[in-house]
Design a protein around this motif. Sequence first.
Motif, PDB file in Angstrom:
ATOM      1  N   GLU A 126       0.782  -1.487  -0.086  1.00  0.00           N
ATOM      2  CA  GLU A 126       0.086   0.159  -0.045  1.00  0.00           C
ATOM      3  C   GLU A 126       0.985   1.343   0.044  1.00  0.00           C
ATOM      4  N   GLU A 127       1.996   1.117   0.546  1.00  0.00           N
ATOM      5  CA  GLU A 127       2.894   2.520   0.639  1.00  0.00           C
ATOM      6  C   GLU A 127       3.776   2.564  -0.700  1.00  0.00           C
ATOM      7  N   GLY A 128       3.701   1.773  -1.553  1.00  0.00           N
ATOM      8  CA  GLY A 128       4.261   1.640  -2.922  1.00  0.00           C
ATOM      9  C   GLY A 128       5.680   1.137  -3.006  1.00  0.00           C
ATOM     10  N   SER A 129       6.196   0.443  -1.899  1.00  0.00           N
ATOM     11  CA  SER A 129       7.404  -0.060  -1.824  1.00  0.00           C
ATOM     12  C   SER A 129       7.556  -1.721  -1.896  1.00  0.00           C
ATOM     13  N   LYS A 130       8.234  -2.209  -2.397  1.00  0.00           N
ATOM     14  CA  LYS A 130       8.263  -3.893  -2.580  1.00  0.00           C
ATOM     15  C   LYS A 130       8.179  -4.405  -1.253  1.00  0.00           C
ATOM     16  N   LEU A 131       7.436  -5.380  -1.128  1.00  0.00           N
ATOM     17  CA  LEU A 131       7.554  -6.268   0.055  1.00  0.00           C
ATOM     18  C   LEU A 131       8.743  -6.862  -0.121  1.00  0.00           C
ATOM     19  N   THR A 132       9.355  -6.933   1.312  1.00  0.00           N
ATOM     20  CA  THR A 132      10.833  -7.957   1.351  1.00  0.00           C
ATOM     21  C   THR A 132      10.637  -8.853   2.270  1.00  0.00           C
ATOM     22  N   PHE A 133      10.859 -10.014   2.094  1.00  0.00           N
ATOM     23  CA  PHE A 133      10.806 -11.099   2.981  1.00  0.00           C
ATOM     24  C   PHE A 133      12.024 -11.609   3.597  1.00  0.00           C
ATOM     25  N   LEU A 134      11.876 -11.896   4.924  1.00  0.00           N
ATOM     26  CA  LEU A 134      12.987 -12.922   5.586  1.00  0.00           C
ATOM     27  C   LEU A 134      12.316 -13.964   6.272  1.00  0.00           C
ATOM     28  N   ILE A 135      13.275 -15.114   6.015  1.00  0.00           N
ATOM     29  CA  ILE A 135      12.991 -16.310   6.729  1.00  0.00           C
ATOM     30  C   ILE A 135      13.929 -16.791   7.753  1.00  0.00           C
ATOM     31  N   ASP A 136      13.351 -17.530   8.606  1.00  0.00           N
ATOM     32  CA  ASP A 136      13.993 -18.228   9.775  1.00  0.00           C
ATOM     33  C   ASP A 136      13.776 -19.816   9.677  1.00  0.00           C
ATOM     34  N   GLY A 137      14.642 -20.680   9.453  1.00  0.00           N
ATOM     35  CA  GLY A 137      14.421 -22.114   9.491  1.00  0.00           C
ATOM     36  C   GLY A 137      15.274 -22.824   8.360  1.00  0.00           C
TER      37      GLY A 137
END
Length: 216
Positions: A126-137
């Motif tokens: 919604e803010e116009g920025s890309k969604l960035t993801f981190l994972i743990d596992g």
Amino acid sequence: LLFWPKFGLFLALPLFIYLAELGQRYFAIKLKVELIEAVAKPGRVTMLRFTKPASCKYRAGQYIFVNCRQLAFFEWHPFTLSSAPHEEFLEVHIQAVGAWTNRLYDCVKKGDWKANNQESQGMESEEGSKLTFLIDGPNGAPAQRVSKYETVVLFAGGIGVTPFSSVLKDIHHKMQHKIGYKVKRIHFHWASKSSKSFEWILQLLKELESAEENRE
């Protein structure tokens, strides 16, 4: 308060273990992954497909913690991997049942994004920025041990089928490539409120059934 000295002794060890685990999770190195595909599926289920880090080795049935900074900076949510270990990506199916998962589903459903071979583009928030993801596992789970048995009975309800999606894909892969495995018979029972929920796994079940018929 009269029992505080003794109570403190009993509280100290579990409190220390809890704080140590919390600290380890906070300071541990997290893996950054790219979102390469996002689909809003029937039944308010979000499918996310990420790049698979070279260091990420897992077994069918295991789960990961996922963090999306744009949705909630400090929140980590556990999701079972629906992808299989031999696949070149990580995939999760997420049921929209809370604030975080509903925001994610709405973002994916409204997003207009594409991914091509030259550049993987994240879906716009919604803010116009890309969604960035981190994972743990990945982290262990009981479903990862099904390959140790000849006869396996699988029960799932709704989105709880995700670990068995990974397990069935893994078995299907081993059937096709004639890789040794102990499983000889599978009884799979899945109950869901909506028939639309069956669409995303129906093709996999057909392929598995076909592979079993050819093997016999």
